[in-house]
Design a protein around this motif. Structure first.
Motif, short mmCIF file in Angstrom:
data_model
loop_
_atom_site.label_atom_id
_atom_site.label_comp_id
_atom_site.label_asym_id
_atom_site.label_seq_id
_atom_site.Cartn_x
_atom_site.Cartn_y
_atom_site.Cartn_z
N TRP A 190 0.81 -1.21 0.00
CA TRP A 190 0.00 0.00 0.00
C TRP A 190 0.85 1.26 0.00
O TRP A 190 2.06 1.21 0.19
CB TRP A 190 -0.91 0.00 1.23
N GLY A 191 0.17 2.38 -0.15
CA GLY A 191 0.84 3.67 0.00
C GLY A 191 1.52 3.79 1.34
O GLY A 191 2.62 4.33 1.45
N SER A 192 0.89 3.27 2.39
CA SER A 192 1.49 3.33 3.72
C SER A 192 2.80 2.57 3.79
O SER A 192 3.72 2.95 4.53
CB SER A 192 0.51 2.79 4.77
N ASP A 193 2.92 1.47 3.02
CA ASP A 193 4.17 0.71 2.98
C ASP A 193 5.27 1.51 2.29
O ASP A 193 6.45 1.44 2.67
CB ASP A 193 3.95 -0.63 2.28
N GLN A 194 4.90 2.28 1.27
CA GLN A 194 5.88 3.15 0.62
C GLN A 194 6.34 4.23 1.59
O GLN A 194 7.52 4.60 1.62
CB GLN A 194 5.28 3.78 -0.64
N LEU A 195 5.41 4.75 2.38
CA LEU A 195 5.76 5.76 3.38
C LEU A 195 6.77 5.20 4.38
O LEU A 195 7.76 5.86 4.71
CB LEU A 195 4.49 6.25 4.08
N ILE A 196 6.54 3.98 4.86
CA ILE A 196 7.47 3.35 5.81
C ILE A 196 8.83 3.15 5.16
O ILE A 196 9.87 3.44 5.77
CB ILE A 196 6.89 2.01 6.30
N ALA A 197 8.85 2.66 3.91
CA ALA A 197 10.11 2.42 3.20
C ALA A 197 10.88 3.72 2.97
O ALA A 197 12.10 3.70 2.82
CB ALA A 197 9.84 1.73 1.87
N ASN A 198 10.17 4.82 2.97
CA ASN A 198 10.78 6.13 2.75
C ASN A 198 11.13 6.81 4.08
O ASN A 198 11.21 8.03 4.16
CB ASN A 198 9.83 7.01 1.94
N GLY A 199 11.35 6.00 5.12
CA GLY A 199 11.73 6.57 6.41
C GLY A 199 10.56 7.21 7.13
O GLY A 199 10.73 8.23 7.80
N ASN A 200 9.36 6.61 7.00
CA ASN A 200 8.14 7.17 7.61
C ASN A 200 7.91 8.60 7.11
O ASN A 200 7.57 9.50 7.88
CB ASN A 200 8.22 7.16 9.14
N ALA A 201 8.07 8.80 5.81
CA ALA A 201 7.93 10.14 5.23
C ALA A 201 7.24 10.06 3.89
O ALA A 201 7.21 9.01 3.24
CB ALA A 201 9.29 10.80 5.09
N TRP A 202 6.70 11.21 3.46
CA TRP A 202 5.93 11.28 2.22
C TRP A 202 6.26 12.57 1.49
O TRP A 202 6.39 13.62 2.11
CB TRP A 202 4.44 11.23 2.53
N MET A 203 6.38 12.48 0.19
CA MET A 203 6.63 13.65 -0.65
C MET A 203 5.39 13.95 -1.46
O MET A 203 4.81 13.07 -2.10
CB MET A 203 7.81 13.41 -1.58
N VAL A 204 4.97 15.21 -1.46
CA VAL A 204 3.82 15.63 -2.26
C VAL A 204 4.21 16.89 -3.01
O VAL A 204 4.95 17.74 -2.50
CB VAL A 204 2.57 15.87 -1.37
N GLN A 205 3.72 17.02 -4.23
CA GLN A 205 4.03 18.19 -5.05
C GLN A 205 2.80 19.08 -5.16
O GLN A 205 1.69 18.62 -5.44
CB GLN A 205 4.49 17.77 -6.44
N ILE A 206 3.03 20.39 -4.95
CA ILE A 206 1.96 21.36 -5.14
C ILE A 206 1.74 21.51 -6.65
O ILE A 206 2.71 21.71 -7.40
CB ILE A 206 2.34 22.72 -4.53
N PRO A 207 0.50 21.40 -7.14
CA PRO A 207 0.28 21.53 -8.59
C PRO A 207 0.87 22.82 -9.14
O PRO A 207 0.73 23.89 -8.54
CB PRO A 207 -1.25 21.51 -8.70
#
Length: 349
Positions: free
Chosen positions: A150-167
């Motif tokens: 899931w997306g949550s697993d990607q977040l964990i793999a990324n050091g419990n972090a998430w990247m989002v881009q402002i349109p």
């Protein structure tokens, strides 16, 4: 061990389990780290610092359940109130969102929204009037084996972090960024899904003209939505992410192993970016040393706390406002630590 001792130990163990869910500690924009509201320490401080993250009463790192989807709690978490400051970000820029932890068992989508606060600014807006539009979502990545990836697993793999881009084409103005994980480990039963929304105030700059339609926070989800009442244990399966569709112009960013300088000190005047700390990784699109960054604009006389570390160049803050490096984060509530020690002591009896 007495019955009362067993009861207390069980209750404290449950509290520790709940506290393991996690919350956002800070967001990073162009190398400058902005502290989020800390539910473990700020509620116990007489004068907590001004930050860009909305306050909330989730002192147990708890969640919002589906039976509260029609209540204001789903907007920015339980009893959330406006943040006193806001961070400045250009349309098209990326924001790195750092969680303190996230449990591997809590599988589910990661979703990001924006809502325009209007001319009054997000520090004063009535949250029940905010209309959110979706700018990012990652749900089920691989459903071939239960419980899936899931997306949550990607977040964990990324050091419990998430990247989002402002349109890139979004119109300039004041916005609330609503970042959320929906945990579905109990989503196979009514009222079993767990929503963890977090909100941050942004001032978006640029020359875009897009003003997407939005949805009131209390109308984003229904308890019986296919993406809320969902069984993740019967593989293979598919999944529909709940909420409105992504807006046109939303950007998808690969999360795995991506990171950005996660600490910086806001200073006034001219400075060059110092090397990141040894434990910090940087994205391939790291900001240039001479990049100018606006720390935050806040009400006159207020202070926005940013994390210590590498130096970044900043523009002068709003009149009367200052930006300063924070002292080390306060330790968590002493009462909580005493309870945990007491629970361990009881377990030895």
């Amino acid at each position: 061990m007495s019955f009362s001792s067993k009861t207390l130990l069980s209750a404290l163990a449950g509290a520790v389990t709940v506290a393991a869910h996690g919350h956002v500690t800070n967001i990073v924009i162009n190398g400058l780290s902005y502290q989020n509201y800390d539910p473990f320490s700020f509620p116990y401080q007489q004068n907590p610092p001004t930050v860009v993250g909305w306050t909330a009463s989730n002192t147990d790192n708890g969640f919002v359940a589906p039976d509260a989807f029609a209540s204001p709690d789903i907007i920015c978490h339980k009893s959330a109130t406006n943040a006193g400051g806001h961070a400045v970000v250009a349309a098209g820029d990326k924001i790195f969102i750092q969680w303190d932890t996230w449990p591997e068992s809590h599988h589910g989508p990661v979703i990001d929204y924006l809502a325009n606060c209007g001319s009054a600014g997000c520090e004063k807006v009535d949250k029940t009037t905010l209309k959110f539009f979706k700018i990012d979502e990652v749900g089920l990545v691989d459903g071939s084996k239960a419980p899936g990836v899931w997306g949550s697993d990607q977040l964990i793999a990324n050091g419990n972090a998430w990247m989002v881009q402002i349109p890139a084409d979004i119109a300039p103005g004041n916005y609330v960024l609503r970042h959320e994980i929906i945990a579905l480990h109990s989503g196979n039963q009514p009222n079993g899904a767990q929503n963890y929304p977090q909100c941050f105030n942004l001032q978006i700059t640029g020359s875009g003209t897009s003003n997407p339609d939005g949805v009131l926070g209390t109308a984003l989800y229904k308890p019986d939505d296919a993406g809320i009442l969902a069984n993740i244990y019967n593989a293979p399966f598919t999944y529909s992410i709940p909420g409105p569709a992504l807006i046109s112009g939303a950007a998808s960013i690969a999360q795995a192993k991506s990171a950005i300088t996660a600490s910086a000190t806001a200073v006034t005047g001219s400075a060059t970016a110092a090397p990141a700390p040894a434990a910090t990784t940087t994205t391939t699109a790291a900001p240039a040393a001479a990049t100018t960054t606006t720390a935050a604009s806040v009400d006159a006389g207020a202070t926005v706390i940013v994390s210590p570390g590498a130096t970044a160049t900043t523009a002068a803050p709003a009149a009367g406002a200052t930006s300063t490096a924070s002292a080390p984060r306060p330790t968590r509530c002493a009462g909580r630590d005493k309870k945990r020690r007491h629970a361990r002591d009881l377990g030895k009896n």
